[in-house]
Design a protein around this motif. Sequence first.
Motif, PDB file in Angstrom:
ATOM      1  N   ILE A  25     -13.573   4.184  13.075  1.00 42.94           N
ATOM      2  CA  ILE A  25     -13.540   3.614  11.733  1.00 42.94           C
ATOM      3  C   ILE A  25     -12.593   4.386  10.824  1.00 42.94           C
ATOM      4  CG2 ILE A  25     -14.920   3.296   9.642  1.00 42.94           C
ATOM      5  CD1 ILE A  25     -17.252   2.480  11.415  1.00 42.94           C
ATOM      6  N   VAL A  26     -12.646   5.717  10.889  1.00 41.23           N
ATOM      7  CA  VAL A  26     -11.772   6.529  10.041  1.00 41.23           C
ATOM      8  C   VAL A  26     -10.304   6.280  10.374  1.00 41.23           C
ATOM      9  CG1 VAL A  26     -11.042   8.890   9.528  1.00 41.23           C
ATOM     10  CG2 VAL A  26     -13.480   8.325   9.574  1.00 41.23           C
ATOM     11  N   ILE A  27      -9.969   6.267  11.663  1.00 41.20           N
ATOM     12  CA  ILE A  27      -8.580   6.017  12.070  1.00 41.20           C
ATOM     13  C   ILE A  27      -8.133   4.636  11.610  1.00 41.20           C
ATOM     14  CG2 ILE A  27      -7.063   5.653  14.050  1.00 41.20           C
ATOM     15  CD1 ILE A  27      -8.591   7.823  15.514  1.00 41.20           C
ATOM     16  N   PHE A  28      -9.002   3.649  11.803  1.00 38.72           N
ATOM     17  CA  PHE A  28      -8.657   2.280  11.408  1.00 38.72           C
ATOM     18  C   PHE A  28      -8.404   2.196   9.904  1.00 38.72           C
ATOM     19  CE2 PHE A  28     -10.066  -1.905   9.842  1.00 38.72           C
ATOM     20  CZ  PHE A  28      -9.160  -2.716  10.514  1.00 38.72           C
ATOM     21  N   LEU A  29      -9.274   2.785   9.105  1.00 38.45           N
ATOM     22  CA  LEU A  29      -9.142   2.699   7.651  1.00 38.45           C
ATOM     23  C   LEU A  29      -7.908   3.445   7.154  1.00 38.45           C
ATOM     24  CD1 LEU A  29     -12.866   3.141   6.519  1.00 38.45           C
ATOM     25  CD2 LEU A  29     -11.563   1.027   6.743  1.00 38.45           C
ATOM     26  N   VAL A  30      -7.674   4.619   7.715  1.00 40.56           N
ATOM     27  CA  VAL A  30      -6.510   5.408   7.295  1.00 40.56           C
ATOM     28  C   VAL A  30      -5.214   4.689   7.658  1.00 40.56           C
ATOM     29  CG1 VAL A  30      -5.225   7.545   7.710  1.00 40.56           C
ATOM     30  CG2 VAL A  30      -7.694   7.624   7.363  1.00 40.56           C
ATOM     31  N   MET A  31      -5.137   4.196   8.880  1.00 41.64           N
ATOM     32  CA  MET A  31      -3.919   3.510   9.310  1.00 41.64           C
ATOM     33  C   MET A  31      -3.726   2.196   8.562  1.00 41.64           C
ATOM     34  SD  MET A  31      -3.816   4.188  13.425  1.00 41.64           S
ATOM     35  CE  MET A  31      -2.213   3.386  13.552  1.00 41.64           C
ATOM     36  N   ALA A  32      -4.814   1.480   8.305  1.00 35.46           N
ATOM     37  CA  ALA A  32      -4.706   0.222   7.571  1.00 35.46           C
ATOM     38  C   ALA A  32      -4.163   0.464   6.167  1.00 35.46           C
ATOM     39  CB  ALA A  32      -6.072  -0.458   7.503  1.00 35.46           C
ATOM     40  N   GLY A  33      -4.694   1.474   5.492  1.00 37.56           N
ATOM     41  CA  GLY A  33      -4.217   1.779   4.160  1.00 37.56           C
ATOM     42  C   GLY A  33      -2.782   2.275   4.148  1.00 37.56           C
ATOM     43  N   ALA A  34      -2.456   3.159   5.090  1.00 37.17           N
ATOM     44  CA  ALA A  34      -1.111   3.724   5.145  1.00 37.17           C
ATOM     45  C   ALA A  34      -0.063   2.649   5.425  1.00 37.17           C
ATOM     46  CB  ALA A  34      -1.055   4.816   6.213  1.00 37.17           C
ATOM     47  N   LEU A  35      -0.338   1.790   6.399  1.00 37.20           N
ATOM     48  CA  LEU A  35       0.618   0.742   6.759  1.00 37.20           C
ATOM     49  C   LEU A  35       0.760  -0.294   5.643  1.00 37.20           C
ATOM     50  CD1 LEU A  35      -0.321   0.192  10.512  1.00 37.20           C
ATOM     51  CD2 LEU A  35       1.738   1.292   9.615  1.00 37.20           C
ATOM     52  N   THR A  36      -0.347  -0.624   4.999  1.00 43.51           N
ATOM     53  CA  THR A  36      -0.303  -1.620   3.928  1.00 43.51           C
ATOM     54  C   THR A  36       0.514  -1.136   2.740  1.00 43.51           C
ATOM     55  OG1 THR A  36      -2.471  -2.510   4.556  1.00 43.51           O
ATOM     56  CG2 THR A  36      -1.693  -2.985   2.329  1.00 43.51           C
ATOM     57  N   PHE A  37       0.331   0.109   2.350  1.00 46.14           N
ATOM     58  CA  PHE A  37       0.971   0.605   1.138  1.00 46.14           C
ATOM     59  C   PHE A  37       2.348   1.218   1.381  1.00 46.14           C
ATOM     60  CE2 PHE A  37      -3.555   0.697  -0.129  1.00 46.14           C
ATOM     61  CZ  PHE A  37      -3.463  -0.131  -1.238  1.00 46.14           C
ATOM     62  N   THR A  38       2.699   1.505   2.636  1.00 50.02           N
ATOM     63  CA  THR A  38       4.020   2.089   2.920  1.00 50.02           C
ATOM     64  C   THR A  38       4.921   1.067   3.617  1.00 50.02           C
ATOM     65  OG1 THR A  38       3.153   3.040   4.992  1.00 50.02           O
ATOM     66  CG2 THR A  38       3.134   4.447   3.039  1.00 50.02           C
TER      67      THR A  38
END
Length: 243
Positions: A25-38
């Motif tokens: 869950i942590v990896i998914f949330l971090v990557m989802a946020g990073a990819l969406t905003f960058t």
Amino acid sequence: MGGMVTVFRRELAGYFATPVAYVFIVIFLVMAGALTFTLGNFFARGQADLQPFFTFVPWLFLFLVPALTMRLWAEERRLGTIELLLTLPLAQWEAVVGKFLAAWAFCAIALALTFPLVITVNLLGNPDNGVILTGYLGCLMVAGAFLAVGAAISALTKNQVIAFVLAVAACFFLTAAGSPVVTEFLSQRVPQLADIARSISITERLGGFTRGVISARDVVFFASFMAFFLFANTIAIDQRKAD
């Protein structure tokens, strides 16, 4: 149905009994946020929507979902607990569907925890939340399709690494099949294959949901896709339960 519910509860509780669930869950949330905003250029686009997030979800699931499914049956077979499971008073399809639904529910929880993205776009603008909701539904369908494929592959081997690699390869094929690079290449050489690639492409099917359109054709595709691989999963368990 009672056996299926029992398996569902056992498997879902098993995810949260180990650090695997929390790492996922942590990896998914971090990557989802990073990819969406960058990479998704969320702010540069100047639009209050979650299209960048939905674009990257299949590629996130490409690695994270096989990490979930690789242990579904391979671990049971390696530890020898599959014999115990199959001797319980439940049909094989109940065990297969119960495990699948538990993994699907886990993915739904992971998607639900991305709610800060929804709050963010609503604070920054006036998005169409109906479109966002259908986009999440499409992402859940993609997760179900990948889970069905990964579970069927996991049923064929005792080795979790092999199950993971094969599931990633299969999910990559389904994700990339509809990409412009693939379809243009096939269109110039074998046009019939280009049409087939588009028809089985997960990203093509997801596109309708992210535009706010719930097409009966797409829903039937995902439902029949999952049903086929769950049936294949049941057959694989039946054929290899003595291994």
